[in-house]
Scaffold this motif. Structure first.
Motif, PDB file in Angstrom:
ATOM      1  N   PRO A 151       3.228   5.453  12.114  1.00 56.34           N
ATOM      2  CA  PRO A 151       4.499   6.144  11.843  1.00 56.34           C
ATOM      3  C   PRO A 151       5.488   5.195  11.159  1.00 56.34           C
ATOM      4  O   PRO A 151       5.650   4.055  11.554  1.00 56.34           O
ATOM      5  N   ILE A 152       6.084   5.699  10.077  1.00 53.20           N
ATOM      6  CA  ILE A 152       7.043   4.907   9.298  1.00 53.20           C
ATOM      7  C   ILE A 152       8.364   5.650   9.309  1.00 53.20           C
ATOM      8  O   ILE A 152       8.456   6.793   8.870  1.00 53.20           O
ATOM      9  N   GLU A 153       9.374   4.971   9.807  1.00 55.41           N
ATOM     10  CA  GLU A 153      10.692   5.599   9.931  1.00 55.41           C
ATOM     11  C   GLU A 153      11.531   5.381   8.674  1.00 55.41           C
ATOM     12  O   GLU A 153      12.408   6.179   8.369  1.00 55.41           O
ATOM     13  N   ASN A 154      11.275   4.306   7.989  1.00 53.66           N
ATOM     14  CA  ASN A 154      12.042   4.017   6.777  1.00 53.66           C
ATOM     15  C   ASN A 154      11.570   4.945   5.658  1.00 53.66           C
ATOM     16  O   ASN A 154      10.425   4.870   5.190  1.00 53.66           O
ATOM     17  N   GLU A 155      12.495   5.835   5.205  1.00 52.45           N
ATOM     18  CA  GLU A 155      12.128   6.831   4.195  1.00 52.45           C
ATOM     19  C   GLU A 155      11.796   6.183   2.851  1.00 52.45           C
ATOM     20  O   GLU A 155      10.884   6.630   2.145  1.00 52.45           O
ATOM     21  N   GLU A 156      12.516   5.149   2.500  1.00 53.00           N
ATOM     22  CA  GLU A 156      12.241   4.491   1.213  1.00 53.00           C
ATOM     23  C   GLU A 156      10.860   3.855   1.219  1.00 53.00           C
ATOM     24  O   GLU A 156      10.122   3.921   0.228  1.00 53.00           O
ATOM     25  N   LEU A 157      10.507   3.218   2.323  1.00 53.90           N
ATOM     26  CA  LEU A 157       9.187   2.607   2.436  1.00 53.90           C
ATOM     27  C   LEU A 157       8.111   3.672   2.417  1.00 53.90           C
ATOM     28  O   LEU A 157       7.047   3.498   1.790  1.00 53.90           O
ATOM     29  N   LYS A 158       8.402   4.794   3.131  1.00 46.90           N
ATOM     30  CA  LYS A 158       7.422   5.869   3.155  1.00 46.90           C
ATOM     31  C   LYS A 158       7.194   6.431   1.744  1.00 46.90           C
ATOM     32  O   LYS A 158       6.056   6.713   1.347  1.00 46.90           O
ATOM     33  N   GLU A 159       8.285   6.604   0.990  1.00 49.18           N
ATOM     34  CA  GLU A 159       8.162   7.134  -0.383  1.00 49.18           C
ATOM     35  C   GLU A 159       7.409   6.154  -1.276  1.00 49.18           C
ATOM     36  O   GLU A 159       6.592   6.549  -2.114  1.00 49.18           O
ATOM     37  N   LEU A 160       7.652   4.871  -1.054  1.00 47.90           N
ATOM     38  CA  LEU A 160       6.962   3.842  -1.820  1.00 47.90           C
ATOM     39  C   LEU A 160       5.469   3.844  -1.529  1.00 47.90           C
ATOM     40  O   LEU A 160       4.642   3.745  -2.433  1.00 47.90           O
ATOM     41  N   ILE A 161       5.104   3.998  -0.265  1.00 48.74           N
ATOM     42  CA  ILE A 161       3.692   4.018   0.120  1.00 48.74           C
ATOM     43  C   ILE A 161       3.009   5.268  -0.427  1.00 48.74           C
ATOM     44  O   ILE A 161       1.849   5.223  -0.882  1.00 48.74           O
ATOM     45  N   ASP A 162       3.716   6.409  -0.419  1.00 46.64           N
ATOM     46  CA  ASP A 162       3.127   7.648  -0.959  1.00 46.64           C
ATOM     47  C   ASP A 162       2.851   7.504  -2.465  1.00 46.64           C
ATOM     48  O   ASP A 162       1.799   7.932  -2.959  1.00 46.64           O
ATOM     49  N   GLY A 163       3.803   6.912  -3.171  1.00 48.99           N
ATOM     50  CA  GLY A 163       3.600   6.706  -4.609  1.00 48.99           C
ATOM     51  C   GLY A 163       2.439   5.763  -4.877  1.00 48.99           C
ATOM     52  O   GLY A 163       1.640   5.959  -5.800  1.00 48.99           O
ATOM     53  N   PHE A 164       2.369   4.719  -4.038  1.00 47.66           N
ATOM     54  CA  PHE A 164       1.262   3.776  -4.179  1.00 47.66           C
ATOM     55  C   PHE A 164      -0.068   4.457  -3.903  1.00 47.66           C
ATOM     56  O   PHE A 164      -1.076   4.201  -4.575  1.00 47.66           O
ATOM     57  N   SER A 165      -0.095   5.366  -2.926  1.00 50.26           N
ATOM     58  CA  SER A 165      -1.320   6.096  -2.583  1.00 50.26           C
ATOM     59  C   SER A 165      -1.755   7.004  -3.730  1.00 50.26           C
ATOM     60  O   SER A 165      -2.942   7.082  -4.079  1.00 50.26           O
ATOM     61  N   LYS A 166      -0.763   7.713  -4.358  1.00 47.64           N
ATOM     62  CA  LYS A 166      -1.102   8.592  -5.488  1.00 47.64           C
ATOM     63  C   LYS A 166      -1.651   7.786  -6.670  1.00 47.64           C
ATOM     64  O   LYS A 166      -2.620   8.185  -7.329  1.00 47.64           O
ATOM     65  N   SER A 167      -1.026   6.653  -6.969  1.00 44.95           N
ATOM     66  CA  SER A 167      -1.483   5.823  -8.085  1.00 44.95           C
ATOM     67  C   SER A 167      -2.893   5.295  -7.842  1.00 44.95           C
ATOM     68  O   SER A 167      -3.723   5.228  -8.757  1.00 44.95           O
ATOM     69  N   THR A 168      -3.149   4.942  -6.570  1.00 47.25           N
ATOM     70  CA  THR A 168      -4.488   4.441  -6.226  1.00 47.25           C
ATOM     71  C   THR A 168      -5.533   5.542  -6.416  1.00 47.25           C
ATOM     72  O   THR A 168      -6.618   5.317  -6.964  1.00 47.25           O
TER      73      THR A 168
END
Length: 620
Positions: free
Chosen positions: A430-447
């Motif tokens: 679980p990630i509470e930081n929204e900016e970090l969560k958005e960053l990880i989602d973008g990284f996941s899509k790019s991967t």
């Protein structure tokens, strides 16, 4: 001797007639019909009939007519006034005078007849000679295919022999008898020339002349004529007749024209042409008798420098060794032979030629010459070497590129797998930081996008690296069902209207994996590039056309501007819309897979209306 015999025959005739007349007269005087009139005339007609000489018949006729006239006149005028004895004496005197005149007249006729006979015999001899001369003249005219004409310059009469009918096809009634008719039948372009020349020959009294012109035939066509004329002059040296012979040389003119065209081709062609003798020298190579201008330009040799010599003058000894055996065999067998070799020009510079030798035969089908055609292929050889060198470089680059692709895809697999695994683990934290969560989602899509790109590249490499693929009989509906099952989630969200119409086409001999990949890409593009303003409609139909199976895929999406992108539609890494998931590989992969299976693809698209793809596959 002939005159004597003739005189004796007359004498005998006269004695017989005298005997008949005297006895008949005595019989009449004595009123004794010892000889009847009938018997008398029978004897006269008998004598007249057996005579073969016309002069004797003339003399006898004269004698009888005169005798009858004299005897009749004396008989009717004097018999009543003179005693019988005096009457007989008078008759005998008249008879003697008539007989003497007949003998003299016969002598004159015989002499004249003899002279006439001599003249007649001479005329017969001349007539026979003239007949034979005319016969020879007709035979020569037929043998030479000449049309003989005779022009009387005094009367202007113009006479043709039979050649005007047989050679030029005129009926007898169609042939005129004046010089004007002849001039009218000469081609308009030649008529004035011939008129001037003919009258010029006559005026200058040129005994013989000749010329060429075109003469009109009975069927309306023209024939080329070679005409020769001869002037006939009288004792005053005036031209009274012109006799000529027209010879049809149409075939010769056509052959001459053909030879001129061939000569033009030989002299103007850029290929070097060499004509050699048929007979070879002791080394097996014939001597040169002709070279065209292109040969001099190619080799630098003037004709007088090579005529009489063999082609060894400009042939490279080293290069021709490989073909010399085959060349000698071709020369011996008199067969056409072609080879490529290196020649040497006058400046000792080498050049490549395509060398062809062709045997030439004469009218008796005897080998008379060789024609050799040399084409300079030096530039072609240079381009061929450059092409081979380029192909070698491209082949090596392609190998290097494939190797690089394999290495790259293999080396990227491991990091991508690690990244994917790490991202999967992060999803469980679980990630509470929204900016970090958005960053990880973008990284996941790019991967994920990178992973799909590598997979697509691997597919392309596999297609390009495989010379052939395995095919099998595939049920088309089953392939579509598999594609729909893979896209169930997105289809459920967007709810497009799907229309599938396969018609009579049920199966297709094809690579099932490729077909599924093709349809999956097309369906994904339709769903991805739909028009947000209207409900998406996708229509898929299949049918047979000209031994081809056609699958037509149509949607009403946003479309592509083909006027700007027609040549780029199926290119690698070509994008036509600003979509986040667009990689520019889908249509390139579709085209590569279709062509690998021996098919082809065509596109029709219009911005704002939609896109239609036509997939064509050969029926097996």
């Amino acid at each position: 001797m002939g005159a004597k015999v003739h005189f004796i025959s007359i004498k005998k005739t006269v004695i017989i007639i005298l005997y008949i007349i005297v006895t008949q007269t005595i019989a009449i005087a004595m009123k004794n019909h010892f000889f009847t009139k009938k018997n008398c005339f029978h004897k006269l007609f008998f004598i007249f009939g057996v005579m073969k000489n016309k002069s004797n018949k003339i003399i006898l006729t004269y004698f009888l007519i005169v005798l009858i006239l004299v005897f009749t006149s004396q008989y009717f005028l004097l018999r009543d006034y003179l005693p019988q004895t005096l009457f007989l004496i008078s008759f005998l005197i008249s008879f003697s005078v008539i007989s003497a005149s007949t003998v003299f007249f016969g002598y004159l006729i015989s002499k004249n007849f003899k002279n006439v006979t001599k003249h007649l015999k001479k005329l017969e001899v001349k007539n026979e000679e003239l007949f034979k001369s005319n016969e020879r003249y007709d035979i020569v005219a037929k043998a030479t295919s000449d049309t003989i004409w005779d022009w009387d310059t005094k009367t202007n009469k113009f006479i043709f022999n039979k050649g005007i009918h047989g050679i030029f096809g005129y009926n007898k009634d169609a042939v005129g008898d004046t010089i004007q008719w002849w001039f009218d039948k000469i081609h308009p372009e030649d008529s004035l020339k011939m008129s001037v020349k003919v009258y010029s020959y006559i005026e200058q009294k040129t005994e013989k002349w000749q010329d060429y012109y075109r003469f009109l035939c009975g069927d309306g066509s023209y024939k080329y004529v070679y005409d020769r004329g001869f002037l006939v002059m009288d004792e005053n040296d005036s031209v009274i007749r012109v006799i000529g012979a027209m010879q049809d040389i149409t075939k010769l003119k056509e052959e001459e024209q053909r030879l001129r065209l061939l000569e033009t081709v030989i002299t103007q062609t850029k290929d070097a042409i060499i004509i050699t003798e048929a007979d070879s020298n002791e080394r097996g190579i014939p001597k040169i008798v002709y070279v065209n201008p292109a040969f001099s330009k190619l080799t630098g040799y003037n004709p007088n420098e090579v005529i009489g010599k063999t082609p060894q003058v400009f042939m490279s000894k080293n290069s021709v060794k490989a073909d010399i055996k085959n060349l000698n065999n071709a020369i011996k067998k008199k067969e056409e032979f072609t080879f490529e070799t290196i020649n040497v020009n006058k400046n000792n510079q080498e050049y490549w030629v395509n060398f062809t030798m062709i045997p030439i035969t004469n009218f008796d089908d005897e080998h008379s010459h060789w024609i050799s055609i040399q084409r300079d292929i030096s530039k072609e050889k240079e381009r061929e070497e450059e092409r081979e060198h380029l192909i070698s470089e491209l082949t090596q680059n392609n190998k290097d590129l494939k190797q690089f692709s394999y290495i790259t895809s293999h080396n990227l697999r491991a990091p991508l797998s690690n990244l994917t695994g790490l991202l999967n683990l992060i999803e469980d934290i679980p990630i509470e930081n929204e900016e970090l969560k958005e960053l990880i989602d973008g990284f996941s899509k790019s991967t994920n996008l990178l992973n799909e790109t590598i997979n697509d590249l691997v597919k392309v490499i596999i297609i390009k690296d495989s010379p052939s693929i395995e095919k099998e009989e595939v049920i088309i509906r089953d392939v579509f069902e598999n594609v729909f099952n893979q896209l169930t989630f997105i289809i459920g969200i967007q709810k497009p209207i799907l229309k599938l119409s396969l018609g009579k086409t049920k199966t297709l001999v094809i690579n099932k994996t490729y077909l599924e990949s093709i349809l999956l890409n097309l369906m994904t593009n339709s769903l991805k590039y739909r028009d947000e303003k209207r409900q998406l409609r996708i229509s898929i139909t299949s049918y047979s056309e000209d031994n081809m199976t056609i699958i037509k895929f149509t949607d009403n999406g946003i479309g592509i501007d083909l006027e700007r992108n027609k040549d780029k539609v199926f290119g690698l890494y070509q994008r036509f819309h600003n979509h986040t998931d667009s990689k520019g590989l889908g249509l390139y992969l579709v085209k590569s897979q279709i062509e690998a299976m021996g098919g082809n693809i065509a596109i029709k698209s219009e911005v704002g209306k939609g896109t239609s793809f036509k997939l064509s596959f050969k029926n097996q």
